[in-house]
Structure formats: structure tokens, C-alpha cells
Scaffold this motif. Sequence first.
Motif, PDB file in Angstrom:
ATOM      1  N   LYS A  57       0.826  -1.210   0.000  1.00 39.44           N
ATOM      2  CA  LYS A  57       0.000   0.000   0.000  1.00 39.44           C
ATOM      3  C   LYS A  57       0.860   1.261   0.000  1.00 39.44           C
ATOM      4  CE  LYS A  57      -1.954  -1.522   3.769  1.00 39.44           C
ATOM      5  NZ  LYS A  57      -1.425  -2.898   3.812  1.00 39.44           N
ATOM      6  N   THR A  63       6.005   0.749   3.494  1.00 36.88           N
ATOM      7  CA  THR A  63       7.354   1.015   2.988  1.00 36.88           C
ATOM      8  C   THR A  63       7.325   1.771   1.669  1.00 36.88           C
ATOM      9  OG1 THR A  63       7.874  -1.153   3.886  1.00 36.88           O
ATOM     10  CG2 THR A  63       9.582  -0.112   2.559  1.00 36.88           C
ATOM     11  N   SER A 117       3.028  -3.400 -10.335  1.00 35.25           N
ATOM     12  CA  SER A 117       4.274  -3.035  -9.687  1.00 35.25           C
ATOM     13  C   SER A 117       5.261  -4.189  -9.804  1.00 35.25           C
ATOM     14  CB  SER A 117       3.997  -2.687  -8.222  1.00 35.25           C
ATOM     15  OG  SER A 117       5.198  -2.509  -7.521  1.00 35.25           O
TER      16      SER A 117
END
Length: 422
Positions: free
Chosen positions: A16, A42, A411
Motif C-alpha cells: 500500500k 514502505t 508493480s
Amino acid sequence: MSVTVIVGSQWGDEGKGKIVDILSERFDIVVRYQGGANAGHTVEIGDKKFILHLIPSGILRENVLCVIGNGVVIDPKALLDEISLLEGMGISIKNRLLISHNAHLIMPYHKLLDSISESGSAKIGTTGRGIGPCYIDKYARKGIKIVDLLDKKVLEEKIKQNLEEKNNLLKKVYNQEELDVEEIIKEYQAFDKEIDQYITDVPLFLNTALQEEKSILLEGAQGALLDIDFGTYPYVTSSSPTSGGASIGSGIPPTKITSVTGIVKAYTTRVGLGPFPTELLDEDGEKLRKIGAEFGATTGRPRRCGWYDAFLVNYSRMINGIQRVAITKLDVLSQFDKIKVCVGYEIKGKRLKSFPTNENQLKQITPVYETLNGWNSEISNLTDYNQLPSEAKDYLQFMSLQSGFEISIISLGPKRSQTIEL
Ligand code: GDP
Ligand code: IMO
Ligand code: MG
């Protein structure tokens, strides 16, 4: 005007923080709406790694204003430590952070009670940050709020009242030493000096911002399956990470929310105890943990790892109203010849129609898998969807079809640049 909720679609740690950082470039305000310093979000920028616990991940974009909503439980010491760590890393916080006057404070006895309860037989595997006991006091209408820091007398009175009960409990039930009332009063009265400047009427602020057509990103912590109502109870956290919680925890009315984006890890992880139907206790699980660096951002605990559970995420999509998703960590699967996806659950040979959150049922589940071909090639530097190997595209399409969502971001690594937008 856009009001977007970001939710974790599994058991937390979906990435997230990274995705909020990417998206927040296009938003004016980022709001955390629940949870506390149990979260570890992170964000990697260049060679710097930031782990945010209480402060919204939008803080790393200098034009973004960050808000901690009333739904968050705040450990003032953790907050001040986080502020000074960020400032030390060159991030400005002053005039960029607002905290709801109605957020509840985590007190030393909350952390103590959390650890005592975890030492008993009914363990959850909590982060030990005092989250559960703080929400217990909130709902028992005994909690102490951020606004109470503003009045030394009120604060003293409330701490005394609470400690009378907590010390009784510690001494008589748990056989522990009592806590020093005066010490806690002194410690908490001192927080006022530093936290005062951030305290705001957040619902008023956010609704005024909406009138001014500002765009708002609501950053959930944890994940849907850790939700107190919709998660795998009792192995959950004590708040509402699902999109409905965004309204309750911020003061933005549900009618103003324009979209819900789910963050979905390309496989599944979980920290702490509780059912996990697709968990891998073999070398594949170990491989996922190693390649994915699956160790808790808050506690450092190894995360349990398993195959992607499309049936679970389909449930998550339904209860959150997820329209689009960001798939994270696809790169981690690059070294697998075959990749399994759970497409349904069976109990005693009978296929389940809906996701069971019941602990007993979850224990009896046999996942139904479909096996896909891996792509066996490095993808973390690709910048275009069309460059992805056909097996990786097939895997994404299969996830999307089985869980019923549309993919808007992929991602392929922890860095900002390792992101493909569709
Ligand atoms: P959060 O709690 O949902 O914000 O997630 P965490 O920060 O706890 O865990 C996600 C971890 O994966 C962090 O270490 C991120 O830097 C890292 N990460 C995020 N996206 C990707 C990705 O696409 N690939 C890889 N390899 N790591 C990622
Ligand atoms: P982010 O926001 C993963 C888990 C704990 C435990 C349970 C209850 O980084 O995704 P708690 O301390 O909240 O009472 O613990 O919830 N848990 C998380 N797991 N990511 C998190 O946050 C978590 N926050 C809590 O491990 O199983
Ligand atoms: Mg995390």
C-alpha cells in the motif's frame, strides 16, 4: 474532484505504501483513517527507504498535505519518533500534518495489556502496539483522545480514572506490578507541547477542502481480511480497514467517495496467527519469502507465504467495492516454473459458494487450484505492459478474471520507477 480509498485486499503488507506514494503525486491530501503503529508502509525513493507507521505515505510528496483521522489510534511517542526520523531524512512535517482532535491515544497500559493477552492461550499474534486494548477503551467509552492533551487538568483526571481500573486489573487479575500514575501523567502532559500544533477539526477541514474541489486519497492500513467485521475473526485487527471504514475514520461522507482501489499482492502473505488456506509450508513458501523479502516492516517477523487466493480477493473486492487494483510484487514470481492460483474452496468435496470467515470452516478448507506456466525471466526493469512475457500477461488476466477486477497498475519492484500504469 476525486476521493479515492486505497485498501489492502488481503492480510496486509500488499504494498500500500508504495502505491499511495505513486498515486499521491496527483492528490492534494492523503488521510490515514484507521489502525495505528501496527502498520508498516514502505516507500523506497532512490537509495532511501522510508517505513511509515502512523503518518500517511503521502508525506514524501512535498505538495501533499497529510491527515491522521479520528479512526486512528495514536501512540504519541511513536508519532514523535516518526516525525523526527522523517525530519532527519529531509522530509518537512511542519504545516503539512494535521491530526484529528478525536483520535484516541494509546497509553502505556494498552501496550502492557496487549502483551499480557498475547502471553495467554488465546493468542492472535498481534504487533504488540497496544491496538486492541486502545480500541476496547474507545468502544467502552473510557478512552483518552488527542484533544484531551490540550487541557492538563482534564488529561490528569482521565489518566487517574483509567489507571484506577487498569491497576486493579493488573494487580488482581494478572498479578502484575501497578503502573505509576504520576509518571504517566507527566509523560503525557509533555506531549501537548509538541503535538498541539497538529491538532485540527479534521471533518471540518476535509469537508471544506472538498468544497474547494481538492482531491483526497484515503490510505487504509492492514487489509480486508484483518477487518474486525469482515476478516478472519478472531485473527484480525481491532479496526475497519475496509473501504467503509474510510468514512467513519475521517469524517468524509460515503456519498463523497468516488472510487475504491484495491492493492493486491501477486501471491498471498500473512503475519501472525490465523487461517491461511493457500499457505505454503514447503520450499516454494520459503522461496516466496526469500525473493519477496517477506519480513514484517513493523515487527521484523517472517511473513507466512502462499499462492494467490483469487477466491479470497473476490470476496475482498465485493465487500470493499473495489473497482480497480494495483497488482504488486509480480516480479517475485519470476523464478517459478509453475504458479498456482486458488480459484475456490471445498469442504468435504463440496464447493463453497461464498468465502467463509468462520474459523471452524476455514480450518477444514481444501483449496481448489489451477496451475499456470511461469515466465522464468527477469521483469523488474520493464516499463511497458507489452514488454511483459506472455505467461505474465496470462497470469495477470487470470487473476483479474477470477477475482473480478480491472488492473490499473502493475508493480514490478519496490522503487517508484518499477511501476507500469495501464
Ligand atoms: P504495506 O504495509 O501494504 O505498505 O506493505 P509493506 O511495506 O509492509 O510491504 C511491502 C514490501 O514490498 C515493502 O518492502 C516494499 O518495499 C516492497 N514492495 C512493494 N512493491 C513491490 C514490488 O512490486 N516488488 C517487490 N519486489 N517489492 C515490492
Ligand atoms: P500494514 O498496514 C500485516 C496483524 C498482526 C496480527 C493482527 C492483529 O503494514 O499492512 P494488531 O497489532 O493489529 O492487534 O494485530 O493483525 N497486523 C498486520 N499484518 N500488516 C499490517 O499492517 C498489520 N497490522 C496488524 O500481525 O496478526
Ligand atoms: Mg506493512
